[in-house]
Design a protein around this motif. Structure first.
Motif, PDB file in Angstrom:
ATOM      1  N   TYR A 164       0.836  -1.195   0.000  1.00  0.00           N
ATOM      2  CA  TYR A 164       0.000   0.000   0.000  1.00  0.00           C
ATOM      3  C   TYR A 164       0.874   1.250   0.000  1.00  0.00           C
ATOM      4  O   TYR A 164       1.989   1.252   0.487  1.00  0.00           O
ATOM      5  N   PHE A 165       0.335   2.295  -0.546  1.00  0.00           N
ATOM      6  CA  PHE A 165       0.984   3.601  -0.503  1.00  0.00           C
ATOM      7  C   PHE A 165       0.194   4.529   0.411  1.00  0.00           C
ATOM      8  O   PHE A 165       0.750   5.250   1.223  1.00  0.00           O
ATOM      9  N   MET A 166      -1.142   4.478   0.291  1.00  0.00           N
ATOM     10  CA  MET A 166      -2.012   5.314   1.102  1.00  0.00           C
ATOM     11  C   MET A 166      -3.346   4.598   1.223  1.00  0.00           C
ATOM     12  O   MET A 166      -3.855   4.061   0.243  1.00  0.00           O
ATOM     13  N   SER A 167      -3.915   4.573   2.432  1.00  0.00           N
ATOM     14  CA  SER A 167      -5.202   3.906   2.602  1.00  0.00           C
ATOM     15  C   SER A 167      -5.959   4.447   3.805  1.00  0.00           C
ATOM     16  O   SER A 167      -5.376   5.066   4.697  1.00  0.00           O
ATOM     17  N   TYR A 204      -3.495   5.809   6.549  1.00  0.00           N
ATOM     18  CA  TYR A 204      -2.129   5.284   6.504  1.00  0.00           C
ATOM     19  C   TYR A 204      -1.463   5.859   5.267  1.00  0.00           C
ATOM     20  O   TYR A 204      -2.006   5.789   4.175  1.00  0.00           O
ATOM     21  N   HIS A 205      -0.274   6.429   5.452  1.00  0.00           N
ATOM     22  CA  HIS A 205       0.438   7.040   4.330  1.00  0.00           C
ATOM     23  C   HIS A 205       1.918   6.695   4.436  1.00  0.00           C
ATOM     24  O   HIS A 205       2.585   7.064   5.406  1.00  0.00           O
ATOM     25  N   SER A 206       2.438   5.999   3.456  1.00  0.00           N
ATOM     26  CA  SER A 206       3.842   5.566   3.487  1.00  0.00           C
ATOM     27  C   SER A 206       4.818   6.730   3.434  1.00  0.00           C
ATOM     28  O   SER A 206       5.909   6.647   3.980  1.00  0.00           O
ATOM     29  N   GLY A 207       4.442   7.825   2.785  1.00  0.00           N
ATOM     30  CA  GLY A 207       5.330   8.980   2.691  1.00  0.00           C
ATOM     31  C   GLY A 207       5.634   9.596   4.040  1.00  0.00           C
ATOM     32  O   GLY A 207       6.753  10.040   4.297  1.00  0.00           O
ATOM     33  N   ILE A 208       4.651   9.630   4.927  1.00  0.00           N
ATOM     34  CA  ILE A 208       4.873  10.167   6.271  1.00  0.00           C
ATOM     35  C   ILE A 208       5.879   9.303   7.017  1.00  0.00           C
ATOM     36  O   ILE A 208       6.723   9.800   7.751  1.00  0.00           O
ATOM     37  N   TYR A 209       5.790   8.008   6.817  1.00  0.00           N
ATOM     38  CA  TYR A 209       6.693   7.067   7.486  1.00  0.00           C
ATOM     39  C   TYR A 209       8.109   7.145   6.927  1.00  0.00           C
ATOM     40  O   TYR A 209       9.084   7.087   7.658  1.00  0.00           O
ATOM     41  N   GLU A 210       8.222   7.290   5.640  1.00  0.00           N
ATOM     42  CA  GLU A 210       9.523   7.222   4.967  1.00  0.00           C
ATOM     43  C   GLU A 210      10.262   8.550   4.855  1.00  0.00           C
ATOM     44  O   GLU A 210      11.470   8.555   4.752  1.00  0.00           O
ATOM     45  N   MET A 211       9.549   9.662   4.842  1.00  0.00           N
ATOM     46  CA  MET A 211      10.181  10.949   4.563  1.00  0.00           C
ATOM     47  C   MET A 211       9.902  11.938   5.692  1.00  0.00           C
ATOM     48  O   MET A 211       8.773  12.401   5.851  1.00  0.00           O
ATOM     49  N   LEU A 212      10.928  12.276   6.446  1.00  0.00           N
ATOM     50  CA  LEU A 212      10.790  13.157   7.602  1.00  0.00           C
ATOM     51  C   LEU A 212      10.263  14.539   7.216  1.00  0.00           C
ATOM     52  O   LEU A 212       9.476  15.132   7.949  1.00  0.00           O
ATOM     53  N   VAL A 233       5.239   7.285  -5.440  1.00  0.00           N
ATOM     54  CA  VAL A 233       5.559   5.943  -4.981  1.00  0.00           C
ATOM     55  C   VAL A 233       7.055   5.662  -5.127  1.00  0.00           C
ATOM     56  O   VAL A 233       7.689   5.120  -4.231  1.00  0.00           O
ATOM     57  N   LYS A 234       7.638   6.069  -6.220  1.00  0.00           N
ATOM     58  CA  LYS A 234       9.060   5.797  -6.457  1.00  0.00           C
ATOM     59  C   LYS A 234       9.961   6.553  -5.499  1.00  0.00           C
ATOM     60  O   LYS A 234      11.051   6.099  -5.191  1.00  0.00           O
ATOM     61  N   GLU A 235       9.514   7.705  -5.019  1.00  0.00           N
ATOM     62  CA  GLU A 235      10.314   8.433  -4.027  1.00  0.00           C
ATOM     63  C   GLU A 235      10.343   7.673  -2.732  1.00  0.00           C
ATOM     64  O   GLU A 235      11.266   7.688  -1.989  1.00  0.00           O
TER      65      GLU A 235
END
Length: 95
Positions: A24-27, A38-46, A93-95
């Motif tokens: 998932y990327f965002m859900s 849920y958002h992967s960008g928040i987790y991965e990018m400070l 997503v690629k970032e």
């Protein structure tokens, strides 16, 4: 859970516990006591996490309830869809 899922072909081997399932990327998920984003960008990018933490009080009067990749809202009225729209444009997503 409603979400944007992405092909495993863009992730390296071993990244996910089950390579047959997309990541998932965002859900959104509706739980017993909250609605969770849920958002992967928040987790991965400070920088995205910091941006969201600073922006949220401008859109919502309740205290932000956030974990590593999960933002919890107690009521539907608390959700700022405009802020979430901005968040969804912050990274790919690629970032």
């Amino acid at each position: 859970m409603i979400g944007q899922y992405n092909s495993n072909s863009i992730y390296s081997d071993g990244y996910h516990y089950n390579p047959q399932e997309p990541l998932y990327f965002m859900s959104f998920a509706s739980q017993k006591n909250s609605i969770n984003l849920y958002h992967s960008g928040i987790y991965e990018m400070l920088k995205i996490y910091d941006w969201f933490v600073n922006e949220d009080p401008k859109h919502c009067f309740r205290k932000l309830d956030i974990g590593k990749s999960c933002i919890c809202y107690k009521k539907m009225e608390d959700i700022s869809f405009n802020l979430i729209a901005e968040l969804s444009k912050k990274n790919t997503v690629k970032e």
